[in-house]
Design a protein around this motif. Sequence first.
Motif, PDB file in Angstrom:
ATOM      1  N   GLY A   1       0.810  -1.210   0.000  1.00 53.64           N
ATOM      2  CA  GLY A   1       0.000   0.000   0.000  1.00 53.64           C
ATOM      3  C   GLY A   1       0.844   1.260   0.000  1.00 53.64           C
ATOM      4  O   GLY A   1       2.049   1.210   0.204  1.00 53.64           O
ATOM      5  N   LYS A   2       0.169   2.395  -0.225  1.00 47.29           N
ATOM      6  CA  LYS A   2       0.794   3.729  -0.210  1.00 47.29           C
ATOM      7  C   LYS A   2       2.086   3.739  -1.019  1.00 47.29           C
ATOM      8  O   LYS A   2       3.127   4.197  -0.545  1.00 47.29           O
ATOM      9  CB  LYS A   2       1.079   4.156   1.228  1.00 47.29           C
ATOM     10  N   MET A   3       2.038   3.217  -2.231  1.00 47.10           N
ATOM     11  CA  MET A   3       3.236   3.104  -3.038  1.00 47.10           C
ATOM     12  C   MET A   3       3.625   4.442  -3.653  1.00 47.10           C
ATOM     13  O   MET A   3       2.785   5.221  -4.075  1.00 47.10           O
ATOM     14  CB  MET A   3       3.018   2.086  -4.160  1.00 47.10           C
ATOM     15  N   SER A   4       4.922   4.665  -3.722  1.00 43.28           N
ATOM     16  CA  SER A   4       5.464   5.857  -4.375  1.00 43.28           C
ATOM     17  C   SER A   4       6.318   5.377  -5.544  1.00 43.28           C
ATOM     18  O   SER A   4       6.569   4.184  -5.679  1.00 43.28           O
ATOM     19  CB  SER A   4       6.343   6.618  -3.390  1.00 43.28           C
ATOM     20  N   ALA A   5       6.762   6.337  -6.360  1.00 46.61           N
ATOM     21  CA  ALA A   5       7.636   5.975  -7.471  1.00 46.61           C
ATOM     22  C   ALA A   5       8.884   5.265  -6.941  1.00 46.61           C
ATOM     23  O   ALA A   5       9.308   4.239  -7.471  1.00 46.61           O
ATOM     24  CB  ALA A   5       8.023   7.228  -8.251  1.00 46.61           C
ATOM     25  N   GLU A   6       9.437   5.822  -5.873  1.00 41.32           N
ATOM     26  CA  GLU A   6      10.638   5.203  -5.289  1.00 41.32           C
ATOM     27  C   GLU A   6      10.337   3.810  -4.751  1.00 41.32           C
ATOM     28  O   GLU A   6      11.118   2.876  -4.936  1.00 41.32           O
ATOM     29  CB  GLU A   6      11.172   6.050  -4.130  1.00 41.32           C
ATOM     30  N   GLY A   7       9.203   3.687  -4.070  1.00 36.03           N
ATOM     31  CA  GLY A   7       8.812   2.409  -3.480  1.00 36.03           C
ATOM     32  C   GLY A   7       8.694   1.322  -4.534  1.00 36.03           C
ATOM     33  O   GLY A   7       9.153   0.194  -4.333  1.00 36.03           O
ATOM     34  N   VAL A   8       8.097   1.686  -5.660  1.00 33.05           N
ATOM     35  CA  VAL A   8       7.928   0.719  -6.747  1.00 33.05           C
ATOM     36  C   VAL A   8       9.289   0.296  -7.278  1.00 33.05           C
ATOM     37  O   VAL A   8       9.571  -0.892  -7.437  1.00 33.05           O
ATOM     38  CB  VAL A   8       7.077   1.332  -7.889  1.00 33.05           C
ATOM     39  N   THR A   9      10.150   1.291  -7.524  1.00 36.37           N
ATOM     40  CA  THR A   9      11.469   0.993  -8.063  1.00 36.37           C
ATOM     41  C   THR A   9      12.229   0.058  -7.123  1.00 36.37           C
ATOM     42  O   THR A   9      12.859  -0.912  -7.541  1.00 36.37           O
ATOM     43  CB  THR A   9      12.265   2.301  -8.257  1.00 36.37           C
ATOM     44  N   LYS A  10      12.141   0.360  -5.843  1.00 31.68           N
ATOM     45  CA  LYS A  10      12.836  -0.447  -4.840  1.00 31.68           C
ATOM     46  C   LYS A  10      12.288  -1.884  -4.827  1.00 31.68           C
ATOM     47  O   LYS A  10      13.052  -2.847  -4.825  1.00 31.68           O
ATOM     48  CB  LYS A  10      12.623   0.185  -3.458  1.00 31.68           C
ATOM     49  N   ALA A  11      10.965  -1.993  -4.830  1.00 33.19           N
ATOM     50  CA  ALA A  11      10.340  -3.321  -4.766  1.00 33.19           C
ATOM     51  C   ALA A  11      10.730  -4.165  -5.973  1.00 33.19           C
ATOM     52  O   ALA A  11      10.962  -5.371  -5.859  1.00 33.19           O
ATOM     53  CB  ALA A  11       8.829  -3.176  -4.675  1.00 33.19           C
ATOM     54  N   ILE A  12      10.811  -3.519  -7.137  1.00 30.83           N
ATOM     55  CA  ILE A  12      11.156  -4.262  -8.351  1.00 30.83           C
ATOM     56  C   ILE A  12      12.619  -4.708  -8.311  1.00 30.83           C
ATOM     57  O   ILE A  12      12.960  -5.815  -8.701  1.00 30.83           O
ATOM     58  CB  ILE A  12      10.889  -3.392  -9.613  1.00 30.83           C
TER      59      ILE A  12
ATOM     60  N   LYS B   1      13.817  -8.466  -8.640  1.00 34.66           N
ATOM     61  CA  LYS B   1      14.769  -8.906  -9.661  1.00 34.66           C
ATOM     62  C   LYS B   1      15.969  -9.571  -9.010  1.00 34.66           C
ATOM     63  O   LYS B   1      16.442 -10.604  -9.480  1.00 34.66           O
ATOM     64  CB  LYS B   1      15.230  -7.716 -10.502  1.00 34.66           C
ATOM     65  N   GLY B   2      16.437  -9.002  -7.910  1.00 36.37           N
ATOM     66  CA  GLY B   2      17.539  -9.607  -7.165  1.00 36.37           C
ATOM     67  C   GLY B   2      17.171 -11.013  -6.764  1.00 36.37           C
ATOM     68  O   GLY B   2      17.942 -11.951  -6.936  1.00 36.37           O
ATOM     69  N   GLY B   3      15.954 -11.171  -6.281  1.00 37.19           N
ATOM     70  CA  GLY B   3      15.481 -12.467  -5.820  1.00 37.19           C
ATOM     71  C   GLY B   3      15.426 -13.490  -6.932  1.00 37.19           C
ATOM     72  O   GLY B   3      15.882 -14.615  -6.753  1.00 37.19           O
ATOM     73  N   THR B   4      14.938 -13.083  -8.102  1.00 31.89           N
ATOM     74  CA  THR B   4      14.794 -14.065  -9.175  1.00 31.89           C
ATOM     75  C   THR B   4      16.144 -14.401  -9.798  1.00 31.89           C
ATOM     76  O   THR B   4      16.373 -15.512 -10.220  1.00 31.89           O
ATOM     77  CB  THR B   4      13.850 -13.574 -10.289  1.00 31.89           C
ATOM     78  N   ASP B   5      17.052 -13.398  -9.818  1.00 29.04           N
ATOM     79  CA  ASP B   5      18.379 -13.683 -10.367  1.00 29.04           C
ATOM     80  C   ASP B   5      19.118 -14.685  -9.486  1.00 29.04           C
ATOM     81  O   ASP B   5      19.842 -15.534  -9.975  1.00 29.04           O
ATOM     82  CB  ASP B   5      19.224 -12.387 -10.452  1.00 29.04           C
ATOM     83  N   GLY B   6      18.878 -14.531  -8.199  1.00 27.37           N
ATOM     84  CA  GLY B   6      19.592 -15.361  -7.245  1.00 27.37           C
ATOM     85  C   GLY B   6      19.181 -16.824  -7.277  1.00 27.37           C
ATOM     86  O   GLY B   6      19.888 -17.678  -6.796  1.00 27.37           O
ATOM     87  N   LYS B   7      18.003 -17.092  -7.835  1.00 20.30           N
ATOM     88  CA  LYS B   7      17.483 -18.462  -7.792  1.00 20.30           C
ATOM     89  C   LYS B   7      18.295 -19.427  -8.633  1.00 20.30           C
ATOM     90  O   LYS B   7      18.649 -19.108  -9.746  1.00 20.30           O
ATOM     91  CB  LYS B   7      16.033 -18.482  -8.288  1.00 20.30           C
TER      92      LYS B   7
END
Lengths: 595, 168
Positions: free
Chosen positions: B147-158, B162-168
Amino acid sequence: MGSNGSGIEIKVCMGTGGIAAGGEGVLGAFGEFLARADIQARIEKNCSRHKVGCRGFCARDVLVDVIIDGQRTTYQYIKPDMVQRIVEEHIIGGAPVSEWEVSDDYRAFHDRQVKVVLSDCGEIDPEDIEAYIEGGGYGAARKALTGMTPEEVIDVVKRSGLRGRGGAGFPTGVKWEAARKQPPGLKYIICNADEGDPGAFMDRSVIEGNPHCVIEGMVVAAYAVGASEGYVYIRAEYPLAVERLKAAIEQARAKGFLGKDIFGAGFDFNIKVKLGAGAFVCGEETALIASIEGERGMPRAKPPFPVVSGLWGKPTVINNVETLANIPYIIRRGADWFASLGTEKSKGTKVFALTGKVRNTGLIEIPMGMSMRDIVFSIGGGIEGGRKFKAVQMGGPSGGCIPEQHLDVKVDYENLMQLGAIVGSGGMIVLDEDDCMVNVAKYFLNFTQMESCGKCVPCRVGTKRLYEVLDRITNGQGRESDLDLLEKLSRDIKLSSLCGLGQTAPNPVLSTLRYFRHEYEAHILDRKCPAKACKALITYHILETACKGCGACMRVCPAGSISGRKKSPHMINQELCIKCGSCFDVCKFKAVLKE
Amino acid sequence: MSETVEKNLKAGDAEKLEGICSRHGGDKGGVIPILQELQEHFGYVPEEAVNFIADRLEIPRSHFYGVATFYSQFHFKPRGKNIITACCGTACHVKGSDRLINILGRELGIPEGQETSEDMEFTLEKVNCVGACSIAPVIIINKEVHGKMSAEGVTKAIKKLKGGTDGK
């Protein structure tokens, strides 16, 4: 588990909002630190730690109540790492952590509310039927089935003045009576939980917070009408509500509140859950029925009304979630009590989803007849960021807006209708000076033209054309004749559409034209968007004298349109600018101007 | 059951389909729950599976497609490993969901007019309203509500995703 005045109780908000804010972690942390505490043995028996549904004020989640010997302290914005201190200082030490307690505006948010439907939401554990029973739950069903005739039940509901909370406001008792009068045989009760209005989440919150009151309402309705089968048609987009509802139905069945010979009254009733598949039109009763039947969810002409010929051709009563959730409380406390709340023609309370640009967003329940000003400014705490109020949009894509000059309107079915808005299902979206009303109308028409099922031409083609006209106005290509065209087209669509979707689809256009015609004219005649919201009609500039050359805008610009050396004023290349507004938001020196 | 059907379905799938048939075969109004189960199992509604079930239950295939195409819930193409849902409800709209969607599309490498990235890692879908309006704007990443997402929040979450999927 109820607040009986002794022991320690901890309530952690676990609605969708609470979970999104980390409610699971907070609940777990309480478990951990309570177990770790030395005085564990002493408090263990009396200490319960449970999840509750929506507390209403989701913007402050995670909300936690700590109740010690009946003394309630409410904390806001709680994160798992804050729990240890609460356990040590408050639960063990006896001194509440005052800086994390809710402030005055939390009390203001709740003080003006009157909770009927939401009275148990946020208080009891929605996954525990015993918690509901302890507070009197299923007492209404027992009372109705064992002590009242179906006609008496219908009479109570009629006298209470309860009207359908799904939007249309049809008297519930009258609907039940019509179905009762159909020849005996298979009849159905359907609970409409296909809450499709964007900006509305009352039904989700009620089911997540207290699913049993909806089930109990259905049992009473079924008994009154003589129905033996029930369906809840619920959006698949509400996974938590679906899960809690299904669990609650299982629990009710195990207790004998559903199934054969309920309360030994010789009455059988069962409930099945049907998941919607993402079609707004299925909120319309005949479309909903088609969807349960496994067909494309398209409405049909009425009459025959569903109470005569509904699901698989049988008499069917369709009630909204909130309508049914009112029933147990009406049966328990009586028609007169319910009718004493609200206004002359709109009885009881109504749950609204107060959202948008208001400071306190969340779920509220108020008696019918409260003024819009009180709702927005007392409960909602006014507009965030000190900006200017513009309007409240009510009733979503079928509704309209209430502008500032009508802020003192007493909110009920009739008054809102007069102003061109509707109570609707209860979405209340507050708009401020930064919101363009033409853009808001365009947003809703984009929604309805996509959701039109396509069966009848006025809706299928008409909403599309309305959208196109609004689109060109917001793109700065509006024509002077467009306003007349919008009005004429709107009238035609309203008159000739088959179902409620089309008949109400033009309302956002008509309503904004009625109160904000000057905004339309500014777009068309001056090629300006007064709210500076329509991309095609604005440009971004950097004010040289204010720019410190910090480079924040340059870094954030996705189009690479900003250039400049460090510590000297930057520039926006208008050719490259995509007007996303990122630079405007990121600038700390107010050096980016929107014109 | 035709040969092409058998060819395109894996061994475990056939069992699943038989199960669906026996569970919903007698249901009046079972078409939508069947489609929902198919989507749950495969992540989308594969043509072979629909044809298999339609033929087995002796319901015209066209009926399944008529129903499936009516509802926005059903997808006919395989979807990405990660599903990112952007809420486009009114409250999210007035709080700037459009901008978040633009950022998401860019960061996730979703081609214009498409929903899924070419490497099948990400699907970005827009939905009407998830009913979490009081914490607007809302983005759901793999069923987790933010919730309460900002442009920065979205960028960070992505980035995190991506870090998570690369690591798999």
